[in-house]
Design an enzyme around this catalytic site. Structure first.
Site, PDB file in Angstrom:
ATOM      1  N   GLY A 236      29.555  72.900  14.046  1.00 26.15           N
ATOM      2  CA  GLY A 236      30.562  72.278  13.196  1.00 26.15           C
ATOM      3  C   GLY A 236      30.783  73.031  11.908  1.00 26.15           C
ATOM      4  O   GLY A 236      31.757  72.785  11.201  1.00 26.15           O
TER       5      GLY A 236
ATOM      6  N   GLU B 290      25.897  80.515  16.863  1.00 22.81           N
ATOM      7  CA  GLU B 290      25.767  79.744  15.631  1.00 22.81           C
ATOM      8  C   GLU B 290      24.375  79.960  15.029  1.00 22.81           C
ATOM      9  O   GLU B 290      23.373  79.933  15.739  1.00 22.81           O
ATOM     10  CB  GLU B 290      25.999  78.253  15.887  1.00 22.81           C
TER      11      GLU B 290
ATOM     12  N   HIS C 201      59.295  48.909   7.316  1.00 23.80           N
ATOM     13  CA  HIS C 201      59.099  48.188   6.066  1.00 23.80           C
ATOM     14  C   HIS C 201      58.148  47.024   6.297  1.00 23.80           C
ATOM     15  O   HIS C 201      58.256  46.330   7.308  1.00 23.80           O
ATOM     16  CB  HIS C 201      60.442  47.633   5.559  1.00 23.80           C
TER      17      HIS C 201
ATOM     18  N   VAL D 162      34.876  77.865  -8.149  1.00 15.04           N
ATOM     19  CA  VAL D 162      35.841  78.922  -8.456  1.00 15.04           C
ATOM     20  C   VAL D 162      36.313  79.633  -7.187  1.00 15.04           C
ATOM     21  O   VAL D 162      36.682  80.805  -7.213  1.00 15.04           O
ATOM     22  CB  VAL D 162      35.245  79.935  -9.455  1.00 15.04           C
ATOM     23  N   GLY D 163      36.323  78.910  -6.087  1.00 14.42           N
ATOM     24  CA  GLY D 163      36.834  79.474  -4.848  1.00 14.42           C
ATOM     25  C   GLY D 163      35.734  79.874  -3.884  1.00 14.42           C
ATOM     26  O   GLY D 163      34.544  79.667  -4.136  1.00 14.42           O
TER      27      GLY D 163
ATOM     28  N   GLU E  22      23.257  78.192  12.076  1.00 11.46           N
ATOM     29  CA  GLU E  22      22.741  77.075  11.284  1.00 11.46           C
ATOM     30  C   GLU E  22      22.992  75.712  11.910  1.00 11.46           C
ATOM     31  O   GLU E  22      22.072  74.985  12.245  1.00 11.46           O
ATOM     32  CB  GLU E  22      23.373  77.076   9.887  1.00 11.46           C
TER      33      GLU E  22
ATOM     34  N   GLY F 173      36.759  75.152 -12.526  1.00 14.24           N
ATOM     35  CA  GLY F 173      37.724  75.351 -11.450  1.00 14.24           C
ATOM     36  C   GLY F 173      38.365  74.036 -11.052  1.00 14.24           C
ATOM     37  O   GLY F 173      37.678  73.026 -10.870  1.00 14.24           O
ATOM     38  N   SER F 174      39.701  74.038 -10.928  1.00 13.93           N
ATOM     39  CA  SER F 174      40.415  72.787 -10.639  1.00 13.93           C
ATOM     40  C   SER F 174      41.211  72.868  -9.347  1.00 13.93           C
ATOM     41  O   SER F 174      42.230  72.211  -9.202  1.00 13.93           O
ATOM     42  CB  SER F 174      41.355  72.432 -11.792  1.00 13.93           C
TER      43      SER F 174
ATOM     44  N   ALA G  43      41.097  72.324  -5.054  1.00 22.18           N
ATOM     45  CA  ALA G  43      40.787  71.112  -4.290  1.00 22.18           C
ATOM     46  C   ALA G  43      39.314  70.735  -4.391  1.00 22.18           C
ATOM     47  O   ALA G  43      38.967  69.568  -4.613  1.00 22.18           O
ATOM     48  CB  ALA G  43      41.197  71.304  -2.833  1.00 22.18           C
TER      49      ALA G  43
END
Length: 486
Positions: free
Chosen positions: A39, A34, A465, A291-292, A36, A201-202, A204
């Site tokens: 997790g 790792e 319920h 944008v991803g 940085e 960007g829309s 998540a």
């Protein structure tokens, strides 16, 4: 002399640390590298801290609507950005320490630094990686290397698994500067809530931040290149979510793109062009580029080894194997869907296949997706349009949350549950939800799909319920003309 392991995992995000723990459980001498923070992005700068931020926004929302619940608050409820961020970072730090504990408990060695693969395993010869001191500056607040970790050096392993994750995609003209143009890193630690915000960007990530900042008081505009926000979701679910966002005061522009950003002292003038070529200019205090993401494949030595990389991610065979023997990849770096739970499961499949256990390639149609905006969105399987594109004849059930007693009691009666069945076999092939707590409901449909459930089993099941889960039952009933409460 290089230290030897059976398995070395590069990266300690959800895919990496889960793979390492499962590897140790299976008896492999295991290490994880790792550079940085334990997790990975998910725990430190993604899934977990964003949910902490969204929870603060949710509490603020309910506090400002207390009268709707028959309550009177004495005093003014005001967002404290510093305290909100502090809580989010504390949640992240707690879980970061938890990952370190789990690795230690399972006797997984942690190697701190940046890894490059010098060679992959060939026959009886193990693969080799060289770990150098990390050169990547961690965003503050950073987490120090755990005590007892190994450091730079040369290490060998019979199996090397790349789980290096992904980073925000950068488009020309939308380069983040950390001040006026943010990625999700900067958006997670704002010093103040911007008065106005442009989200590009829309998906998540974009919608979650748009929802958070709108609830906290920002004037939010979302620009999406496609005609539908939340592009991977079912069209009815996305349309319902859009109506709710716009009702909250969010401005949404679909079929549009940002063609230019002109930076001012403490704001940005954006040029936005619609699909007809019409341009408008608008000023925003801050911009979030969402944008991803793109896989972290650079600097690993993959080119030298001849590893196949396409569209920024490593190509694998479904069991994590690359085209180079002894080298594997899991998680975001191995391609979409780029989700933490996909990475975890993919890692388990990979290491169990290495062990020689019966392992099946991950069925990506059965991976649920969740967006934690308000309202929440969750889905699994095929959308209605995708199913029809495949030539399937479908039965579709719908049930609105306004017909559910628990949703009304919660004060959250707006929402929709949509189920899709193969008309010939009765197999559940898709489920799509929008509304209160649907991210907690979707697992019921995931389990049903894994069990190859048909409508008969779901209709015969008894749902408690009063619960929101009753909407799931009613949606199934509706698909077969038996709905009760609508």
């Amino acid at each position: 002399m290089a230290e030897n392991f059976d398995v070395i995992v590069i990266g300690s995000g959800p895919g990496g640390y889960v793979t390492a723990i499962r590897s140790a459980q299976l008896g492999f001498k295991t290490a994880v590298v790792e550079r940085e923070h334990l997790g990975g992005i998910c725990l430190n700068w993604g899934c977990i801290p964003t949910k902490a931020l969204l929870r603060s926004a949710e509490i603020y929302h309910y506090a400002t609507h207390a009268r709707d619940y028959g309550l009177t608050l004495n005093g003014t409820v005001t967002p404290d950005p510093a305290a909100v961020v502090k809580r989010s970072r504390a949640v992240s730090a707690q879980l970061n320490g938890g990952v370190g504990f789990l690795l230690k408990k399972n006797k997984v060695s942690v190697i701190w630094g940046e890894a490059a693969v010098e060679r992959a395993a060939r026959g009886d010869a193990p693969g080799q990686i060289v770990v150098r001191a990390s050169t990547k500056p961690a965003m503050q607040p950073a987490h120090p290397a755990p005590k007892g970790t190994l450091g730079p050096g040369t290490y060998e392993a019979k199996h090397i698994i790349v789980a290096t994750g992904a980073r925000p995609r950068v488009l020309p003209g939308l380069e983040p500067d950390g001040k006026l143009v943010w990625t999700y890193f900067e958006a997670m630690i704002p010093s103040a809530i911007p008065k106005s915000l442009l989200v590009v960007g829309s998906g998540a990530i974009g919608i979650e931040f748009a929802s958070f900042f709108r609830t906290m008081g920002s004037d939010v505009t979302v620009v999406e290149l496609l005609q539908q926000i939340l592009p991977v979701e079912d069209h009815e679910i996305a349309a319902h979510a859009r109506r709710r966002f716009e009702k909250q005061g969010m401005k949404i522009m679909t079929g549009a793109k940002v063609t230019g950003l002109e930076k001012q002292a403490d704001s940005i003038v954006a040029t936005i062009e619609d699909d007809k070529g019409k341009r408008v200019e608008a000023e925003f205090q801050r911009v979030i580029s969402a944008v991803g993401v793109v896989g972290n494949t650079e600097g690993l030595g993959l080119e030298k080894l001849g590893v196949t990389v396409e569209r920024g991610t490593i190509v694998t065979d479904g069991l994590g194997r690359t085209n180079v023997p002894g080298l594997y990849a899991v998680g975001d770096v191995a391609g979409p869907p780029m989700l933490a739970h996909k990475a975890e499961h993919e890692g388990v499949v990979c290491i169990e296949a290495i062990k020689g256990l019966l392992a099946h390639a991950l069925d990506k149609l059965k991976i649920p997706g969740c967006t934690y905006c308000h309202p929440q969105v969750a889905s699994v399987g095929l959308t209605e349009n995708k199913a029809k594109e495949q030539g399937r004849t479908v039965k579709v059930g719908r049930f609105p949350l306004q017909g559910n007693g628990k949703a009304i009691a919660l004060g959250e009666p707006e929402g929709l549950v949509k189920t899709i069945f193969d008309a010939k076999t009765g197999q559940l092939i898709g489920a799509h939800l929008v509304g209160a707590e649907v991210t907690e409901l979707i697992q019921g449909f995931v389990i049903a799909m894994n069990l190859e459930t048909t409508e008969e089993e779901l209709i015969d099941a008894v749902f408690p319920h009063p619960t929101l889960s009753e909407t799931m039952h009613e949606s199934v009933l509706d698909a077969y003309g038996r709905v009760i409460h609508m």
